[in-house]
Design an enzyme around this catalytic site. Sequence first.
Site, PDB file in Angstrom:
ATOM      1  N   HIS A 435       0.855  -1.251  -0.204  1.00  9.49           N
ATOM      2  CA  HIS A 435       0.080   0.035  -0.084  1.00  9.49           C
ATOM      3  C   HIS A 435       0.773   1.220   0.097  1.00  9.49           C
ATOM      4  CE1 HIS A 435      -2.521   3.214   1.899  1.00  9.49           C
ATOM      5  NE2 HIS A 435      -3.414   2.671   1.118  1.00  9.49           N
ATOM      6  N   ARG A 542      -8.393   3.977  -8.962  1.00  5.70           N
ATOM      7  CA  ARG A 542      -8.887   2.925  -7.887  1.00  5.70           C
ATOM      8  C   ARG A 542      -9.740   3.945  -7.037  1.00  5.70           C
ATOM      9  NH1 ARG A 542      -3.011   2.035  -8.158  1.00  5.70           N
ATOM     10  NH2 ARG A 542      -2.608  -0.005  -8.099  1.00  5.70           N
ATOM     11  N   ARG A 598     -12.014   2.011 -12.244  1.00  4.23           N
ATOM     12  CA  ARG A 598     -12.201   0.675 -11.444  1.00  4.23           C
ATOM     13  C   ARG A 598     -13.230   0.411 -10.500  1.00  4.23           C
ATOM     14  NH1 ARG A 598      -7.496  -2.297  -8.391  1.00  4.23           N
ATOM     15  NH2 ARG A 598      -8.052  -0.786  -6.864  1.00  4.23           N
ATOM     16  N   GLY A 746      -3.822  -6.590 -14.398  1.00  5.24           N
ATOM     17  CA  GLY A 746      -3.314  -5.982 -12.912  1.00  5.24           C
ATOM     18  C   GLY A 746      -2.223  -7.014 -12.431  1.00  5.24           C
ATOM     19  N   ASP A 749      -1.498  -7.960  -8.480  1.00  6.57           N
ATOM     20  CA  ASP A 749      -2.279  -8.944  -7.949  1.00  6.57           C
ATOM     21  C   ASP A 749      -1.984 -10.356  -8.724  1.00  6.57           C
ATOM     22  OD1 ASP A 749      -3.876  -8.802  -5.460  1.00  6.57           O
ATOM     23  OD2 ASP A 749      -4.988  -7.510  -6.859  1.00  6.57           O
ATOM     24  N   CYS A 811      -1.852  -2.465 -16.246  1.00  7.13           N
ATOM     25  CA  CYS A 811      -2.088  -1.347 -15.110  1.00  7.13           C
ATOM     26  C   CYS A 811      -1.448  -1.669 -13.816  1.00  7.13           C
ATOM     27  CB  CYS A 811      -3.426  -0.822 -15.014  1.00  7.13           C
ATOM     28  SG  CYS A 811      -4.530  -2.016 -14.295  1.00  7.13           S
TER      29      CYS A 811
HETATM   30  C1  PEP Z   1      -3.042  -4.886  -9.668  1.00  5.36           C
HETATM   31  O1  PEP Z   1      -3.201  -5.842  -9.063  1.00  5.36           O
HETATM   32  O2  PEP Z   1      -2.022  -4.868 -10.392  1.00  5.36           O
HETATM   33  C2  PEP Z   1      -3.719  -3.518  -9.591  1.00  5.36           C
HETATM   34  C3  PEP Z   1      -3.356  -2.534 -10.357  1.00  5.36           C
HETATM   35  O3  PEP Z   1      -4.549  -3.095  -8.702  1.00  5.36           O
HETATM   36  P1  PEP Z   1      -4.193  -3.078  -7.121  1.00  5.36           P
HETATM   37  O4  PEP Z   1      -2.743  -2.611  -7.198  1.00  5.36           O
HETATM   38  O5  PEP Z   1      -4.805  -1.767  -6.647  1.00  5.36           O
HETATM   39  O6  PEP Z   1      -4.605  -4.036  -6.281  1.00  5.36           O
HETATM   40 MG    MG Z   2      -5.277  -5.657  -7.853  1.00  2.00          MG
END
Ligand code: PEP
Ligand code: MG
Length: 856
Positions: A435, A542, A598, A746, A749, A811
């Site tokens: 984070h 986000r 998103r 993404g 994750d 992203c």
């Molecule tokens: C990801 O998972 O790549 C993403 C961009 O979303 P977050 O970092 O908000 O989970």
């Molecule tokens: Mg994510």
Amino acid sequence: MLRPHMEGAAVQHRDTDITLITPGAPIGAHTHGGRAKCLQRLARLNLPVPPTVALSFRTVQAIAAGDMPDLRALLSMLGDTALLCVRPSSEDSDWGGPRAVLNIGMSDAMCAALAERIGSAAATRLYLRFVESYSIHVARLDPDMLDDMPHAPEDALAFALRVYLDETEEEFPQDPAVQLAEVLRSMARAWDGTTARLLRQAKGAPADAGLGLVVQEMAIGLGNGESGSGVMQLVNSKSGARQITGRYLSQSQGRDALSDAKGALYLERDARGPSLEELAPDAFAELKSHLFLMREKLREEMQAEFTIENGKLHLLDGVRVARNARAAVSIAVALAEDGIITREEALMRIEPRALNELLHRQVDPEASRDVLARGVAASPGAATGKIVFSAEASQSAAARGEACVLVRRETSPEDIRGMHAAVAVLTERGGMTSHAAVIGRGIGLPCVVGASSIRFQTSARKLTAPDGRVLKEGDQITIDGTNGEVLFGQAPLLDAGHDDSFQVLMGWADDVRDIAVRANADTPMDAKMARNFNAHGIGLCRTEHMFFEEGRLRVMREMIFAGSSPDRAAALERLLPMQRDDFADLFRIMQDQPVCIRLFDPPLHEFLPSDRAGHRALAEALDLPLSTVTRRVEALSEYNPMLGMRGVRLGITVPEIYEMQVRAIFEATIKVAGEGVQIVPEIMIPLVSASREVELVKARVDSVAATVRSQTGQDFAYLLGVMVETPRAALRAGDIAPQVSFLSFGTNDLTQMTYGLSRDDAGRFMSDYVKQGVYPEDPFHTLDLDGVAELLSIGAERAREASPGITLSICGEHGGNPESIAFCRAAGFDYVSCSPFRVPVARLAAAQLAVRDKIG
Ligand code: PEP
Ligand code: MG
């Protein structure tokens, strides 16, 4: 100055590779090193370079192995009575090399002969300097042994010669060939030393990088007329501005050219004395014109090392001007604007990551650093502030106008406002996609995470560094997010400095780039930043961060605590206008650029307080019994929230949240259309793993659109897409793609789930893993080309097969990483999206890929 009988001829000794540097000699940077090649170029320009001999990599390797070339032959190529110097010539000057040894050939006899020309004191000092440097760097005597040197030059020389004799049990060598052999041997062996090898490999040198050596006749810069030595260049190394800078040490002005730099005479007149231009106007003019010629013909800003002997100029060496990133950009742009290099070459000369230096404040690289600990360099830039241990303390400090560093074991969405108020963030846990790291990069806040060698006692409000130093709340530290260092106290900082040249270079990058770059931007401030950096729209907004804003968290919590669907709908009804305004703001800022929103992603419990005091405050605020609050919090808590009730899973089970969000998006679209802003919003569904999830959400989104259209009587278009963040979504992309207009990978994750590696905890062992070669790099930082990228390829291929026109993008944080951009471009992705501050890096990296393809 090359001797007439040798001019134009390539004189190469038969058995070895000893080459007199002449305009036509067979010298190459790959065989003799960059310095030898550069000296040849200077010779080709007819510049007054003293006679110089180049030894190839092969020869130096042989010397290290004990096979000395014919040095008498070498010496015969140079002046019989001249002093010599030997300098390293590696392929790339950044790779370093052993230090140069000067004044080879000094001996009792040479000293006596020189005394006639330059005076006995100066000759003795030259000899002394040589004995010192030879003793330490060639004979490897302990420098401490020369500590008690007498002051008078003659006594000092006698002392140094005696130390040499005592320690080596040999007289100081008097034969220049012997001296030269020993110097060459020691330099060749130094290159093979472990430390030197590791150092150069860290700078990108291959394991088998070679070293060349150049042996040059010395122009010592001593004489009865104006004599001295110095360096000069045409630009300022820190700003790149056109400005003659350098240093000249005159020995004819009654100052001692061999003393320390205190006696330096600067090129321009200042408090210390006359300028070089006043002392030797002809030599100065000649030097200046040589530098302009070198700039034009070597196609680079060069620094000249020179001596002046009785008013006559000698050019000893030319090296690329040392420069910081800001200067590098202005130099490259100026060279291209003057038609000396092409724009494409200018683009290729700048390391994309170096732009970070221009975009953020940095710790002065020349300042000394008191390093308390190291962690992951999660968000570049540096800042100094007082330590605070909570988001509230950070906000209070900001209200008092005090710079503070927010120190947390790890941050959570609750800390966002505290992060905005801080000048930097330090955490114990986390890695590149935790984070703190993601938010830090998003808002351009220097950030070091995973500094687990520090003992964090946040409730006792203290930190204990590995060396035992204890820091309390209010103590000052500096966070260097570029290097991942935590420094004690206030380190000297250099301001960010992007100027006109930066904008010009970025414009050229956009002209050649063939993959779009969007920004991940959540707030109007981020969106403005994205526009400033010329992003092609927002690739990821986000939305959850919007619910942490003042006044919203409470409504959000009411929604979470709602006992029935109508109660939940009522809370969401209050959130709707706030979301509508959020989106309308983003659309206005981005004007007609695309904006990809998103839908809500995190688990709901992130919006609830985690401690007893917080529960009590919440019970009061919502007028509920404490037990109800505690029970609800417990009911929402999960063993593994990252794999739990979040993303589309919430969208399916608590559909009202997504319905409110898409209604807000559509109403905002209509609102700004009335103001003349045309936008086709892109709506993205997170954490999909099954095609049926998309079917369900799509049906609801379409139904809300139909309702809004009929309620308002206004039409609008929108695009629906899926965020591919689970391995299964990548594998099933063929089922998912036909239902949507775009897929955005993404990779944060996706990396977490492919490796089964927690993005919040991996920082603890990542450096061990990388050090031991388990992973070549932190996969949260550089896209794992072997595994995660294969899922991207499979997903892209299956999606395109099922839906040929589908838009593909990335992203995750990898979107700003040059190596990952190369993969996305090769895979034919339409755009990458990254934190606003990484947009310029991505634009330049993408441009370089296009240029590289073009030139083959
Ligand atoms: C990801 O998972 O790549 C993403 C961009 O979303 P977050 O970092 O908000 O989970
Ligand atoms: Mg994510």
